[in-house]
Motif scaffolding. Structure first.
Motif, PDB file in Angstrom:
ATOM      1  N   ARG A  41       0.881  -1.193  -0.021  1.00 52.35           N
ATOM      2  CA  ARG A  41      -0.129  -0.218   0.073  1.00 52.35           C
ATOM      3  C   ARG A  41       0.758   1.228   0.048  1.00 52.35           C
ATOM      4  O   ARG A  41       2.134   1.124   0.122  1.00 52.35           O
ATOM      5  CB  ARG A  41      -0.818   0.017   1.291  1.00 52.35           C
ATOM      6  N   LYS A  42       0.267   2.385  -0.070  1.00 49.10           N
ATOM      7  CA  LYS A  42       1.119   3.696  -0.028  1.00 49.10           C
ATOM      8  C   LYS A  42       1.375   4.322   1.356  1.00 49.10           C
ATOM      9  O   LYS A  42       0.187   4.285   1.883  1.00 49.10           O
ATOM     10  CB  LYS A  42       0.479   4.690  -1.016  1.00 49.10           C
ATOM     11  N   TYR A  43       2.415   4.414   1.723  1.00 48.00           N
ATOM     12  CA  TYR A  43       2.763   4.951   2.934  1.00 48.00           C
ATOM     13  C   TYR A  43       3.206   6.538   2.614  1.00 48.00           C
ATOM     14  O   TYR A  43       3.828   6.753   1.611  1.00 48.00           O
ATOM     15  CB  TYR A  43       3.885   4.279   3.682  1.00 48.00           C
ATOM     16  N   ASP A  44       3.184   7.333   3.858  1.00 50.09           N
ATOM     17  CA  ASP A  44       3.485   8.669   3.937  1.00 50.09           C
ATOM     18  C   ASP A  44       4.744   8.898   4.852  1.00 50.09           C
ATOM     19  O   ASP A  44       5.510   9.830   4.535  1.00 50.09           O
ATOM     20  CB  ASP A  44       2.510   9.746   3.941  1.00 50.09           C
ATOM     21  N   LYS A  45       4.996   7.967   5.575  1.00 51.14           N
ATOM     22  CA  LYS A  45       6.152   7.973   6.514  1.00 51.14           C
ATOM     23  C   LYS A  45       6.391   6.647   7.372  1.00 51.14           C
ATOM     24  O   LYS A  45       5.546   5.571   7.183  1.00 51.14           O
ATOM     25  CB  LYS A  45       6.055   9.145   7.578  1.00 51.14           C
ATOM     26  N   ILE A  46       7.685   6.357   7.520  1.00 47.16           N
ATOM     27  CA  ILE A  46       7.942   5.216   8.313  1.00 47.16           C
ATOM     28  C   ILE A  46       8.395   5.562   9.809  1.00 47.16           C
ATOM     29  O   ILE A  46       8.963   6.548   9.881  1.00 47.16           O
ATOM     30  CB  ILE A  46       8.936   4.200   7.673  1.00 47.16           C
ATOM     31  N   ILE A  47       7.797   5.072  10.832  1.00 43.47           N
ATOM     32  CA  ILE A  47       8.224   5.292  12.332  1.00 43.47           C
ATOM     33  C   ILE A  47       8.801   4.188  12.666  1.00 43.47           C
ATOM     34  O   ILE A  47       8.229   3.185  12.952  1.00 43.47           O
ATOM     35  CB  ILE A  47       7.049   5.773  13.061  1.00 43.47           C
ATOM     36  N   ILE A  48      10.158   4.305  13.276  1.00 43.99           N
ATOM     37  CA  ILE A  48      10.840   2.838  13.879  1.00 43.99           C
ATOM     38  C   ILE A  48      10.959   3.194  15.499  1.00 43.99           C
ATOM     39  O   ILE A  48      11.589   4.395  15.604  1.00 43.99           O
ATOM     40  CB  ILE A  48      12.117   2.765  13.227  1.00 43.99           C
ATOM     41  N   SER A  49      10.147   2.745  16.018  1.00 46.45           N
ATOM     42  CA  SER A  49      10.200   2.962  17.522  1.00 46.45           C
ATOM     43  C   SER A  49      10.782   1.717  18.286  1.00 46.45           C
ATOM     44  O   SER A  49      10.490   0.487  18.055  1.00 46.45           O
ATOM     45  CB  SER A  49       8.506   2.763  17.858  1.00 46.45           C
ATOM     46  N   GLY A  50      11.860   2.111  19.134  1.00 51.41           N
ATOM     47  CA  GLY A  50      12.887   1.249  19.897  1.00 51.41           C
ATOM     48  C   GLY A  50      13.736   2.105  20.833  1.00 51.41           C
ATOM     49  O   GLY A  50      13.629   3.419  20.822  1.00 51.41           O
ATOM     50  N   MET A  51      14.580   0.968  21.479  1.00 53.51           N
ATOM     51  CA  MET A  51      15.388   1.589  22.143  1.00 53.51           C
ATOM     52  C   MET A  51      17.030   1.258  21.950  1.00 53.51           C
ATOM     53  O   MET A  51      17.205   0.093  21.347  1.00 53.51           O
ATOM     54  CB  MET A  51      15.142   1.705  23.696  1.00 53.51           C
ATOM     55  N   GLY A  52      18.044   2.126  22.268  1.00 47.62           N
ATOM     56  CA  GLY A  52      19.101   1.462  22.337  1.00 47.62           C
ATOM     57  C   GLY A  52      19.569   0.931  20.872  1.00 47.62           C
ATOM     58  O   GLY A  52      19.614   1.272  19.891  1.00 47.62           O
ATOM     59  N   GLY A  53      20.180  -0.272  21.060  1.00 51.71           N
ATOM     60  CA  GLY A  53      20.572  -1.400  19.655  1.00 51.71           C
ATOM     61  C   GLY A  53      19.403  -1.586  18.836  1.00 51.71           C
ATOM     62  O   GLY A  53      19.812  -2.101  17.747  1.00 51.71           O
ATOM     63  N   SER A  54      18.367  -1.502  19.322  1.00 52.63           N
ATOM     64  CA  SER A  54      17.156  -1.697  18.339  1.00 52.63           C
ATOM     65  C   SER A  54      16.771  -0.504  17.992  1.00 52.63           C
ATOM     66  O   SER A  54      15.833  -0.467  16.851  1.00 52.63           O
ATOM     67  CB  SER A  54      15.950  -2.180  19.314  1.00 52.63           C
ATOM     68  N   ALA A  55      17.151   0.751  18.078  1.00 47.94           N
ATOM     69  CA  ALA A  55      16.854   2.029  17.401  1.00 47.94           C
ATOM     70  C   ALA A  55      17.974   2.601  16.802  1.00 47.94           C
ATOM     71  O   ALA A  55      17.344   2.961  15.460  1.00 47.94           O
ATOM     72  CB  ALA A  55      16.704   2.912  18.671  1.00 47.94           C
ATOM     73  N   TRP A  56      19.029   2.442  16.755  1.00 49.09           N
ATOM     74  CA  TRP A  56      20.010   3.199  15.986  1.00 49.09           C
ATOM     75  C   TRP A  56      20.245   2.420  14.636  1.00 49.09           C
ATOM     76  O   TRP A  56      20.498   3.002  13.694  1.00 49.09           O
ATOM     77  CB  TRP A  56      21.338   3.414  16.797  1.00 49.09           C
ATOM     78  N   PRO A  57      19.730   1.234  14.363  1.00 50.09           N
ATOM     79  CA  PRO A  57      19.839   0.695  13.084  1.00 50.09           C
ATOM     80  C   PRO A  57      18.852   1.496  11.956  1.00 50.09           C
ATOM     81  O   PRO A  57      18.940   1.629  10.988  1.00 50.09           O
ATOM     82  CB  PRO A  57      19.341  -0.807  13.285  1.00 50.09           C
ATOM     83  N   GLY A  58      17.750   1.956  12.857  1.00 55.44           N
ATOM     84  CA  GLY A  58      16.818   2.801  12.053  1.00 55.44           C
ATOM     85  C   GLY A  58      17.420   4.080  11.552  1.00 55.44           C
ATOM     86  O   GLY A  58      17.200   4.571  10.513  1.00 55.44           O
ATOM     87  N   ASP A  59      18.386   4.756  12.440  1.00 50.56           N
ATOM     88  CA  ASP A  59      19.019   5.790  12.401  1.00 50.56           C
ATOM     89  C   ASP A  59      20.162   5.669  11.030  1.00 50.56           C
ATOM     90  O   ASP A  59      20.268   6.482  10.193  1.00 50.56           O
ATOM     91  CB  ASP A  59      19.995   6.416  13.348  1.00 50.56           C
ATOM     92  N   ILE A  60      20.708   4.337  11.107  1.00 52.93           N
ATOM     93  CA  ILE A  60      21.414   4.131   9.880  1.00 52.93           C
ATOM     94  C   ILE A  60      20.755   3.937   8.622  1.00 52.93           C
ATOM     95  O   ILE A  60      21.487   4.339   7.632  1.00 52.93           O
ATOM     96  CB  ILE A  60      22.434   2.977  10.293  1.00 52.93           C
ATOM     97  N   ILE A  61      19.771   3.403   8.697  1.00 52.04           N
ATOM     98  CA  ILE A  61      18.863   3.213   7.652  1.00 52.04           C
ATOM     99  C   ILE A  61      18.481   4.432   6.772  1.00 52.04           C
ATOM    100  O   ILE A  61      18.504   4.610   5.849  1.00 52.04           O
ATOM    101  CB  ILE A  61      17.656   2.294   7.948  1.00 52.04           C
ATOM    102  N   ARG A  62      18.106   5.415   7.794  1.00 47.28           N
ATOM    103  CA  ARG A  62      17.652   6.736   7.389  1.00 47.28           C
ATOM    104  C   ARG A  62      18.634   7.482   6.740  1.00 47.28           C
ATOM    105  O   ARG A  62      18.543   7.965   5.670  1.00 47.28           O
ATOM    106  CB  ARG A  62      17.112   7.518   8.271  1.00 47.28           C
ATOM    107  N   THR A  63      20.078   7.406   7.310  1.00 48.69           N
ATOM    108  CA  THR A  63      21.287   7.978   6.628  1.00 48.69           C
ATOM    109  C   THR A  63      21.559   7.469   5.360  1.00 48.69           C
ATOM    110  O   THR A  63      21.958   8.110   4.276  1.00 48.69           O
ATOM    111  CB  THR A  63      22.355   7.800   7.776  1.00 48.69           C
TER     112      THR A  63
END
Length: 342
Positions: A41-63
């Motif tokens: 389906r069509k999305y307008d944003k992705i929100i990755i919710s987590g902490m520590g080592g479960s969160a920073w991969p989201g930052d790496i993906i975004r970068t």
């Protein structure tokens, strides 16, 4: 220095082998994500919710995706109990908790379930797996690498599986070729990064690390500090250019003692003025009596630069832990805190 005796005495969970074999996680992450069949389906944003080592991969993906210009919708990384007003009806929510028991992530899950928004869970098991199965929420299950395995060393699983899910949903192009090429490169370079990390750890002994980078790689600087705090059991701090030149650098005027060691992560894809700022900053810190190491972020592309640097941070913090007579794996103070919160 010969670390053999210290490894034998302090590395009780065999973290060295985990780092040496960390490159294997990428292909595994792709395969487990490919098994999940999702409705597009069509999305307008992705929100990755987590902490520590479960969160920073989201930052790496975004970068990674932003530097490659591969994504047209925003990626937000949430580190809290609620998403407040960040969601829309077309948001894709990722609940990321390696253990599956992170209370902030579980809180967001319950909130999103009530809103009936698209959601996917990522964990090795725990509460998150149970509630996803009960509520028929799509779920990615990571391999179980044992009770002592820490989320901060599962970045390969998280990064590759999330990217594969986004590709399967046609939010981005398939990235498997680049990910598998990274895996091959890491396999070759991890041993030489170990030697570099040993040398850097000895320079850092009895020092407090401060990690600086350009804005686009500030997540990597943050990951370095997390590795120092969790592996080496010391305080560490991070900041990024050009912001630090407008405030933080003035703190070097009145350094008390010489127990700070500044590491500057430098990349050849950074704006020329940022490179000049880094060079002048290093020079001025040395003039104030501070120790500085400028590290080139090696690698022929963005993925290699990020993950080569992360692995170097792994090795440096690992050997610094041994120099501090610490087992680099457990995070006893964090676990004690969690018990007190119950």
């Amino acid at each position: 220095m010969d670390f053999k005796e210290k490894i034998k005495k302090y590395d009780n969970s065999n973290l060295r082998e985990n780092i040496l074999n960390s490159y294997k996680q990428f292909e595994i992450g792709i395969k487990i994500a490919e098994q999940l069949k999702l409705k597009k389906r069509k999305y307008d944003k992705i929100i990755i919710s987590g902490m520590g080592g479960s969160a920073w991969p989201g930052d790496i993906i975004r970068t990674f995706l932003e530097l490659k210009n591969e994504i047209k919708i925003p990626i937000i990384v949430n580190r809290d109990y609620s998403l407040l007003n960040q969601t829309t009806k077309n948001s894709l929510i990722i609940i990321s908790s390696y253990s599956g028991n992170t209370e902030e992530a579980i809180s967001v899950y319950k909130e999103i379930l009530k809103k009936k928004l698209p959601m996917i869970g990522f964990s090795v098991g725990g509460k998150l797996e149970k509630i996803c199965l009960k509520d028929k929420v799509p779920f990615i299950k990571y391999p179980d690498d044992g009770l002592t395995f820490q989320p901060r060393f599962a970045t390969g699983y998280t990064f590759s599986s999330m990217l594969t899910v986004f590709a399967n949903l046609e939010i981005i192009k398939n990235q498997s070729k680049d990910i598998l090429a990274l895996e091959k490169s890491l396999k070759k370079i991890i041993p030489s990064l170990e030697n570099q990390g040993k040398k850097l750890a000895q320079k850092l002994f009895n020092k407090i690390p401060i990690i600086y980078s350009s804005d686009e790689f500030k997540t990597i600087a943050q990951v370095w500090t997390i590795k120092f705090t969790e592996n080496s059991k010391i305080l560490a701090f991070w900041n990024y250019f050009p912001e630090l030149n407008h405030n933080e650098m003035n703190g070097y005027v009145n350094i008390k003692g010489k127990n700070f060691f500044t590491i500057i992560l430098k990349s050849n894809i950074t704006h020329p003025r940022i490179l000049k700022r880094a060079e002048i900053t290093a020079q001025m810190i040395r003039e104030k009596g501070g120790d500085v190491e400028v590290l080139d972020m090696s690698g022929k592309n963005v993925l290699e630069k990020m993950f080569f640097s992360i692995i170097l941070g792994d090795w440096t913090s690992y050997y610094l832990a041994l120099l501090n007579n610490q087992d680099p794996t457990p995070v006893d103070m964090v676990e004690d805190f969690k018990k007190r919160m119950t």
